[in-house]
Design a protein around this motif. Structure first.
Motif, PDB file in Angstrom:
ATOM      1  N   HIS A 164       0.928  -1.359   0.052  1.00 50.85           N
ATOM      2  CA  HIS A 164      -0.358  -0.007   0.310  1.00 50.85           C
ATOM      3  C   HIS A 164       0.865   1.425  -0.143  1.00 50.85           C
ATOM      4  O   HIS A 164       0.664   2.208  -1.129  1.00 50.85           O
ATOM      5  CB  HIS A 164      -0.926  -0.112   1.085  1.00 50.85           C
ATOM      6  N   ALA A 256      -3.488   9.226   1.660  1.00 49.58           N
ATOM      7  CA  ALA A 256      -4.747   8.984   0.840  1.00 49.58           C
ATOM      8  C   ALA A 256      -4.458   7.883  -0.340  1.00 49.58           C
ATOM      9  O   ALA A 256      -5.318   6.844   0.043  1.00 49.58           O
ATOM     10  CB  ALA A 256      -5.527  10.598   0.005  1.00 49.58           C
ATOM     11  N   ALA A 257      -3.280   8.268  -0.853  1.00 51.29           N
ATOM     12  CA  ALA A 257      -3.030   6.906  -1.557  1.00 51.29           C
ATOM     13  C   ALA A 257      -3.339   5.880  -0.922  1.00 51.29           C
ATOM     14  O   ALA A 257      -3.517   4.978  -1.365  1.00 51.29           O
ATOM     15  CB  ALA A 257      -2.128   7.398  -2.862  1.00 51.29           C
ATOM     16  N   LYS A 259      -4.763   5.418   1.920  1.00 54.82           N
ATOM     17  CA  LYS A 259      -5.895   4.709   2.757  1.00 54.82           C
ATOM     18  C   LYS A 259      -6.449   4.124   0.788  1.00 54.82           C
ATOM     19  O   LYS A 259      -7.174   2.834   1.500  1.00 54.82           O
ATOM     20  CB  LYS A 259      -6.536   6.058   2.606  1.00 54.82           C
ATOM     21  N   ARG A 260      -5.707   5.312  -0.300  1.00 56.11           N
ATOM     22  CA  ARG A 260      -7.045   4.370  -1.467  1.00 56.11           C
ATOM     23  C   ARG A 260      -7.049   2.982  -1.671  1.00 56.11           C
ATOM     24  O   ARG A 260      -7.708   1.789  -2.163  1.00 56.11           O
ATOM     25  CB  ARG A 260      -6.770   5.376  -2.562  1.00 56.11           C
ATOM     26  N   SER A 261      -5.760   2.449  -1.779  1.00 59.03           N
ATOM     27  CA  SER A 261      -5.109   1.404  -1.867  1.00 59.03           C
ATOM     28  C   SER A 261      -5.658   0.091  -0.823  1.00 59.03           C
ATOM     29  O   SER A 261      -6.366  -0.484  -1.542  1.00 59.03           O
ATOM     30  CB  SER A 261      -3.171   1.473  -2.033  1.00 59.03           C
ATOM     31  N   GLU A 263      -8.653   0.506   0.879  1.00 56.30           N
ATOM     32  CA  GLU A 263      -9.909   0.485   0.173  1.00 56.30           C
ATOM     33  C   GLU A 263      -9.931  -0.611  -0.556  1.00 56.30           C
ATOM     34  O   GLU A 263     -11.200  -1.673  -1.076  1.00 56.30           O
ATOM     35  CB  GLU A 263     -10.501   2.074   0.243  1.00 56.30           C
ATOM     36  N   LEU A 264      -9.417  -0.447  -2.117  1.00 56.27           N
ATOM     37  CA  LEU A 264      -9.374  -0.876  -3.480  1.00 56.27           C
ATOM     38  C   LEU A 264      -9.454  -2.373  -3.029  1.00 56.27           C
ATOM     39  O   LEU A 264     -10.067  -3.537  -3.674  1.00 56.27           O
ATOM     40  CB  LEU A 264      -8.386  -0.677  -4.691  1.00 56.27           C
TER      41      LEU A 264
END
Ligand code: NAP
Length: 265
Positions: A164, A256-257, A259-261, A263-264
Motif C-alpha cells: 500500500h 490518501a493514496a 488509504k485508497r489502496s 480500500e481497493l
C-alpha cells in the motif's frame, strides 16, 4: 533466462512497456507470447516487437513458463477463472494494483507460484521502479526479477501490507512529479517564458535533479541544502513553499493514496 517463455495476458500499456524492456535487453522475441481482446493491438505488438500472438488465455498458458497478468484489476478474476489446473512449475506474475498474491493463489490453487509486483509507468522508458512480493520459491522470484529488471530498477518487500505504501510512493509517484512539472511550466509562462522554453527548462531540470538524486549518493535534503544559498532565489522559493504548507500537502496526499489502496484491496 533469455529463452524462457514469457506470456502476457493483456497487451496494454504496462505489458508493452515490459515487452519493450525484455526485447531491448536481448530476450528472444519468439519466446514472448501475448493475448489481448483486441486483434489490432496484437497485430501492432507483433509488428513492433516480433512477439508471438495467442488467440486466447489457454494458448498463452500452454506456451509459457512465466505468465504475466497485465489486465485491469477488475478483469483479474474473470481471467483467473479461465486458468484451469496450472501446476507449481509456472510462475504467475501479477502487476494488478490492489490484488493480493494470496487472492490469486487461493483462486488458482495452493501450489500456484505467484509474484505480486507494483511497477510504475516509467517502465515505458526503461526507468521503471518495480516492487515485488512473493512467498513462492527462489526460481519463481528470480524469473520475476528478470522480467521486471529489464524495464528499470527493482526492490523487494517481505510484508505484503507494505504494497500500500509502495503504491502510494512509487506506483502513483510519477503523477506527483508531473503535477509539479505542470505547475512549474505554467509559472514559467506566467513570468513571460514561451511554452516551449518553459517545458524544456522544467523537463531537463527534472531529469538533472533525478540523476543527482540517484547517482550522487547524497540525500535529497543535502542536495536541497547545497543549492540553497542563504538569502538567495532558491531560499525565497522554498520559504514560499513551506508557507504554502507543501510538506503537509505531500504527507496527506501520500497517506490518501495508501488509504485508497487499502480500500481497493
Ligand atoms: N499504468 C500504470 O501506471 C500501472 C502501474 C502499476 C500497475 N498497473 C497495473 O497494470 C495492469 C495493466 O494496466 P494497463 O495500464 O496496461 O491497462 P490497459 O492498457 O487497459 O491494458 C490491459 C489490456 O488487457 C486487455 N484485456 C482485458 N481483459 C482481457 C482478457 N480476458 N484477455 C486478454 N486481454 C484482456 C484489455 O482490453 P480492453 O481494453 O478491451 O479491456 C487491455 O488491452 C493493471 O492491473 C494496473 O493496475 C498499471
Amino acid at each position: 533466462m533469455q529463452n524462457l517463455n514469457i506470456g502476457f495476458i493483456g497487451g496494454g500499456n504496462m505489458a508493452e512497456a515490459l515487452i519493450a524492456g525484455l526485447t531491448a535487453a536481448g530476450h528472444a522475441p519468439e519466446c514472448v507470447w501475448v493475448t489481448d481482446i483486441s486483434k489490432e493491438r496484437l497485430d501492432a505488438l507483433q509488428a513492433q516487437y516480433g512477439v508471438g500472438v495467442c488467440a486466447d488465455i489457454a494458448e498463452v498458458l500452454s506456451a509459457s513458463d512465466v505468465v504475466v497478468l497485465a489486465v485491469k484489476p477488475q478483469q483479474i478474476d474473470g481471467v483467473l477463472q479461465k486458468f484451469g489446473e496450472l501446476g507449481a512449475e509456472k510462475t504467475v506474475i501479477s502487476i494488478a494494483a490492489g490484488i493480493s498474491a494470496k487472492h490469486i493463489a487461493l483462486t488458482l490453487g495452493n501450489d500456484a507460484a505467484v509474484v505480486r509486483v507494483m511497477p510504475n509507468t516509467p517502465c515505458l522508458v526503461g526507468e521503471g521502479m518495480s516492487v515485488l512480493y512473493s512467498q513462492a520459491g527462489k526460481i519463481h522470484c528470480e524469473r520475476a526479477e528478470y522480467v521486471l529488471a529489464a524495464s528499470g530498477q527493482t526492490a523487494w518487500v517481505e510484508d505484503e501490507q507494505q504494497m500500500h505504501a509502495v503504491t502510494a510512493v512509487s506506483g502513483s509517484g510519477p503523477a506527483y512529479f508531473f503535477l509539479l512539472a505542470e505547475l512549474m511550466q505554467a509559472a514559467g509562462q506566467s513570468l513571460g517564458l514561451s511554452r516551449e522554453l518553459s517545458e524544456k527548462l522544467v523537463g531537463q531540470t527534472a531529469l538533472g535533479a533525478a540523476r543527482m538524486l540517484t547517482e550522487s549518493g547524497k540525500s535529497a535534503e543535502l542536495l536541497r541544502q547545497q543549492v540553497t544559498s542563504p538569502g538567495g532565489t532558491t531560499q525565497a522559493a522554498l520559504e514560499a513553499m513551506f508557507e504554502g504548507h507543501l510538506p503537509d500537502a505531500v504527507r496527506s496526499a501520500i497517506a490518501a493514496a495508501a488509504k485508497r489502496s487499502r480500500e481497493l484491496g
